[in-house]
Design an enzyme around this catalytic site. Structure first.
Site, PDB file in Angstrom:
ATOM      1  N   LYS A  56       8.755  -2.972  15.457  1.00  0.00           N
ATOM      2  CA  LYS A  56       9.083  -1.636  14.950  1.00  0.00           C
ATOM      3  C   LYS A  56      10.065  -0.942  15.898  1.00  0.00           C
ATOM      4  O   LYS A  56      11.059  -0.336  15.466  1.00  0.00           O
ATOM      5  CB  LYS A  56       7.815  -0.785  14.795  1.00  0.00           C
ATOM      6  N   ARG A  93      -7.618   9.825  16.004  1.00  0.00           N
ATOM      7  CA  ARG A  93      -6.355   9.476  15.350  1.00  0.00           C
ATOM      8  C   ARG A  93      -5.966  10.562  14.357  1.00  0.00           C
ATOM      9  O   ARG A  93      -6.786  11.353  13.911  1.00  0.00           O
ATOM     10  CB  ARG A  93      -6.487   8.153  14.576  1.00  0.00           C
ATOM     11  N   ASN A 124      -8.296  -2.157   9.965  1.00  0.00           N
ATOM     12  CA  ASN A 124      -8.187  -0.699  10.110  1.00  0.00           C
ATOM     13  C   ASN A 124      -9.475  -0.004   9.686  1.00  0.00           C
ATOM     14  O   ASN A 124     -10.274  -0.541   8.927  1.00  0.00           O
ATOM     15  CB  ASN A 124      -6.992  -0.178   9.318  1.00  0.00           C
ATOM     16  N   SER A 181       6.398   3.310  13.046  1.00  0.00           N
ATOM     17  CA  SER A 181       4.963   3.542  13.296  1.00  0.00           C
ATOM     18  C   SER A 181       4.783   4.329  14.573  1.00  0.00           C
ATOM     19  O   SER A 181       5.572   4.198  15.520  1.00  0.00           O
ATOM     20  CB  SER A 181       4.268   2.188  13.429  1.00  0.00           C
ATOM     21  N   ASP A 226      -6.432  -0.392  22.415  1.00  0.00           N
ATOM     22  CA  ASP A 226      -6.636   0.940  21.823  1.00  0.00           C
ATOM     23  C   ASP A 226      -6.505   2.035  22.887  1.00  0.00           C
ATOM     24  O   ASP A 226      -6.812   1.814  24.058  1.00  0.00           O
ATOM     25  CB  ASP A 226      -8.042   1.054  21.209  1.00  0.00           C
ATOM     26  N   ASP A 268       9.761  -7.693  -3.335  1.00  0.00           N
ATOM     27  CA  ASP A 268       8.506  -7.952  -2.624  1.00  0.00           C
ATOM     28  C   ASP A 268       8.213  -9.441  -2.759  1.00  0.00           C
ATOM     29  O   ASP A 268       8.537 -10.048  -3.784  1.00  0.00           O
ATOM     30  CB  ASP A 268       7.370  -7.131  -3.258  1.00  0.00           C
ATOM     31  N   TYR A 277       0.825  -1.217   0.000  1.00  0.00           N
ATOM     32  CA  TYR A 277       0.000   0.000   0.000  1.00  0.00           C
ATOM     33  C   TYR A 277       0.862   1.272   0.000  1.00  0.00           C
ATOM     34  O   TYR A 277       0.803   2.082  -0.932  1.00  0.00           O
ATOM     35  CB  TYR A 277      -0.924  -0.056   1.221  1.00  0.00           C
ATOM     36  N   TYR A 322       4.895   6.580  11.090  1.00  0.00           N
ATOM     37  CA  TYR A 322       3.627   6.892  10.421  1.00  0.00           C
ATOM     38  C   TYR A 322       2.505   6.976  11.433  1.00  0.00           C
ATOM     39  O   TYR A 322       2.391   6.115  12.296  1.00  0.00           O
ATOM     40  CB  TYR A 322       3.221   5.796   9.436  1.00  0.00           C
ATOM     41  N   PHE A 323       1.621   7.922  11.232  1.00  0.00           N
ATOM     42  CA  PHE A 323       0.377   7.931  11.996  1.00  0.00           C
ATOM     43  C   PHE A 323      -0.629   7.043  11.233  1.00  0.00           C
ATOM     44  O   PHE A 323      -0.306   5.893  10.983  1.00  0.00           O
ATOM     45  CB  PHE A 323      -0.021   9.367  12.358  1.00  0.00           C
ATOM     46  N   TYR A 378       3.838  -6.809  17.032  1.00  0.00           N
ATOM     47  CA  TYR A 378       4.054  -5.990  15.832  1.00  0.00           C
ATOM     48  C   TYR A 378       4.761  -4.688  16.217  1.00  0.00           C
ATOM     49  O   TYR A 378       5.789  -4.314  15.632  1.00  0.00           O
ATOM     50  CB  TYR A 378       2.704  -5.682  15.142  1.00  0.00           C
TER      51      TYR A 378
HETATM   52  C1  UD1 Z   1      -3.488   0.354  14.113  1.00  0.00           C
HETATM   53  C2  UD1 Z   1      -2.559  -0.368  15.019  1.00  0.00           C
HETATM   54  C3  UD1 Z   1      -1.199   0.288  14.916  1.00  0.00           C
HETATM   55  C4  UD1 Z   1      -0.723   0.242  13.483  1.00  0.00           C
HETATM   56  C5  UD1 Z   1      -1.751   0.956  12.613  1.00  0.00           C
HETATM   57  C6  UD1 Z   1      -1.357   0.886  11.149  1.00  0.00           C
HETATM   58  C7  UD1 Z   1      -3.926  -1.285  16.842  1.00  0.00           C
HETATM   59  C8  UD1 Z   1      -4.239  -1.241  18.293  1.00  0.00           C
HETATM   60  N1  UD1 Z   1      -3.058  -0.379  16.376  1.00  0.00           N
HETATM   61  O1  UD1 Z   1      -3.616   1.718  14.549  1.00  0.00           O
HETATM   62  O2  UD1 Z   1      -0.292  -0.395  15.753  1.00  0.00           O
HETATM   63  O3  UD1 Z   1       0.515   0.880  13.377  1.00  0.00           O
HETATM   64  O4  UD1 Z   1      -3.025   0.350  12.783  1.00  0.00           O
HETATM   65  O5  UD1 Z   1      -1.959  -0.146  10.475  1.00  0.00           O
HETATM   66  O6  UD1 Z   1      -4.434  -2.123  16.116  1.00  0.00           O
HETATM   67  N2  UD1 Z   1     -11.936   1.526  14.647  1.00  0.00           N
HETATM   68  C9  UD1 Z   1     -13.285   1.259  14.778  1.00  0.00           C
HETATM   69  N3  UD1 Z   1     -13.822   0.235  14.048  1.00  0.00           N
HETATM   70  C10 UD1 Z   1     -13.075  -0.540  13.198  1.00  0.00           C
HETATM   71  C11 UD1 Z   1     -11.695  -0.257  13.062  1.00  0.00           C
HETATM   72  C12 UD1 Z   1     -11.155   0.780  13.806  1.00  0.00           C
HETATM   73  O7  UD1 Z   1     -13.992   1.933  15.536  1.00  0.00           O
HETATM   74  O8  UD1 Z   1     -13.631  -1.463  12.585  1.00  0.00           O
HETATM   75  C13 UD1 Z   1     -11.351   2.657  15.399  1.00  0.00           C
HETATM   76  C14 UD1 Z   1     -10.244   2.270  16.366  1.00  0.00           C
HETATM   77  O9  UD1 Z   1     -10.771   1.937  17.623  1.00  0.00           O
HETATM   78  C15 UD1 Z   1      -9.423   3.555  16.385  1.00  0.00           C
HETATM   79  C16 UD1 Z   1      -9.576   4.110  14.973  1.00  0.00           C
HETATM   80  O10 UD1 Z   1     -10.763   3.511  14.453  1.00  0.00           O
HETATM   81  O11 UD1 Z   1      -9.966   4.493  17.284  1.00  0.00           O
HETATM   82  C17 UD1 Z   1      -8.412   3.769  14.050  1.00  0.00           C
HETATM   83  O12 UD1 Z   1      -8.175   2.372  14.100  1.00  0.00           O
HETATM   84  P1  UD1 Z   1      -7.169   1.656  13.088  1.00  0.00           P
HETATM   85  O13 UD1 Z   1      -7.445   2.099  11.714  1.00  0.00           O
HETATM   86  O14 UD1 Z   1      -7.211   0.189  13.374  1.00  0.00           O
HETATM   87  O15 UD1 Z   1      -5.760   2.258  13.474  1.00  0.00           O
HETATM   88  P2  UD1 Z   1      -5.010   2.310  14.907  1.00  0.00           P
HETATM   89  O16 UD1 Z   1      -5.639   1.433  15.896  1.00  0.00           O
HETATM   90  O17 UD1 Z   1      -4.819   3.728  15.254  1.00  0.00           O
END
Ligand code: UD1
Length: 338
Positions: free
Chosen positions: A152, A230, A198, A124, A294, A31, A11, A176-177, A148
């Site tokens: 990192k 986020r 995600n 990350s 989370d 890859d 990606y 990365y955020f 994971y």
């Molecule tokens: C996640 C990983 C992080 C990784 C990043 C990149 C976790 C705890 N953290 O970050 O280590 O570097 O992905 O891939 O997994 N959410 C929902 N519903 C969903 C999916 C997500 O409500 O179905 C919310 C989560 O609770 C969070 C936000 O959306 O508040 C973002 O989540 P996500 O996209 O999974 O990223 P991170 O958790 O920030």
């Protein structure tokens, strides 16, 4: 100038390769397609009208990787390749440690042997752990909550130690955020295996009708609407950060960490609302329990990247949603059946 890109079919890798080719770098991609598809390489060529060398190699295959160094004169490496599913890393930690850490050790050993001492590494924001208060700056104490994230953090440490041992190395650790969005052509984008972990790929799959509804993980966090906050960053901005980091490692030595984020936090419901507004498509959701591990809020202070790399994110949440949707709606099954 020739850049070796590990994980270049993935990606973030594919979006970065597009920009490298557009800037007239020679690109070599390594890859193993463990979480990517050959089709993404075709699409990179289609977008840029340019070609690159490709090796289907896993970094653990030292012999095959050494051939890449033997056959090419490489100036710098952008190292994306790695396993990245948080939940899976808890179930199969040894696979994560072996793949991510041993893979990096083999890569850096060959880099040293072939005198390629410039690297940009995909780290990350996960390295900031659960105990720091956002906005996060690079000098905060680091910790992790899953294997994971530990890979990192450990790789960051390994790369810093390499620099301490030999100050002719030049290493950028890019934290990365939350990368989302896609190339504006809608031809390359995020293509997760199975059920997305995600947020944005989950939203786009609900919107396209592949999943019934989004589960919002918790609405009782200490944030403006109770849902998790986020720092979402457009993948094209993130790729541009790699271009600046390559320029930096080509001219200065050191081992430095940089946050790549926008500096602004949005909640899960902010993202849902912006997505609906940008695309005119409804995203049904329910409120579910918090997801273990989370935190409430995680967003960057990206000042250091601006001051030292001359980079900042340009695209807003609406553009991220529009571009993510263009990719998903044009490619409902990702690169599958393409
Ligand atoms: C996640 C990983 C992080 C990784 C990043 C990149 C976790 C705890 N953290 O970050 O280590 O570097 O992905 O891939 O997994 N959410 C929902 N519903 C969903 C999916 C997500 O409500 O179905 C919310 C989560 O609770 C969070 C936000 O959306 O508040 C973002 O989540 P996500 O996209 O999974 O990223 P991170 O958790 O920030």
């Amino acid at each position: 100038m020739t850049i070796l890109v590990t994980g270049g079919a993935g990606y973030i890798g594919s979006h970065t390769v597009v920009q490298l080719l557009e800037a007239d770098y020679e690109v070599i991609i390594v890859d193993d397609f463990s979480n990517s598809k050959p089709e993404s390489l075709k699409r990179i060529k289609e977008i840029t009208g340019k070609d690159f060398k490709f090796y289907e190699v896993n970094l653990l295959n030292e012999k095959a990787l050494e051939e890449v160094f033997e056959e090419n004169k490489i100036d710098a490496v952008i190292h994306f390749a790695g396993l990245k599913a948080v939940g899976e890393s808890v179930s199969i930690p040894m696979k994560y440690y072996h793949n991510n850490i041993t893979g990096t050790l083999i890569l850096t050993k060959l880099m040293e042997k072939y005198d390629v001492k410039k690297m940009v590494f995909s780290s990350s924001a996960t390295v900031y752990g659960m105990n720091n208060i956002s906005p996060l700056t690079e000098d905060l104490p680091l910790s992790t909550t899953n294997p994971y994230g530990s890979t990192k953090l450990m790789i960051e440490q390994i790369l810093r130690d390499i620099y301490v041992s030999d100050s002719s190395w030049s290493i950028a650790l890019l934290r990365y955020f939350n990368p989302i969005g896609a190339h504006e052509s809608g031809r390359i984008g995020e293509d997760p295996n199975g059920i997305p972990n995600n947020l944005m790929p989950y939203i786009t799959q609900v919107a396209v009708g592949k999943r019934k509804e989004l589960a919002v993980f918790g609405d009782d966090y200490d944030t403006h609407d109770g849902t998790g906050v986020r720092d979402y960053i457009h993948v094209v901005d993130l790729a541009a950060g790699h271009m600046k980091a390559v320029e930096k490692v080509m001219k200065d030595t050191g081992a430095n960490a940089y946050n790549l984020g926008t500096g602004t936090g949005y909640s899960v419901l902010d993202v849902v609302k912006n997505f609906e507004k940008a695309t005119n498509v409804k995203v049904p959701y329910t409120i579910a329990d918090r997801r273990p591990g989370d935190i409430g809020a995680c967003f960057s202070d990206a000042t250091k990247a601006y001051n030292e790399l001359g980079w900042k994110a340009e695209k807003n949440l609406e553009q991220m949603c529009e571009d993510a949707w263009r990719w998903q709606s044009n490619n409902p099954n990702g690169y599958e059946n393409a």
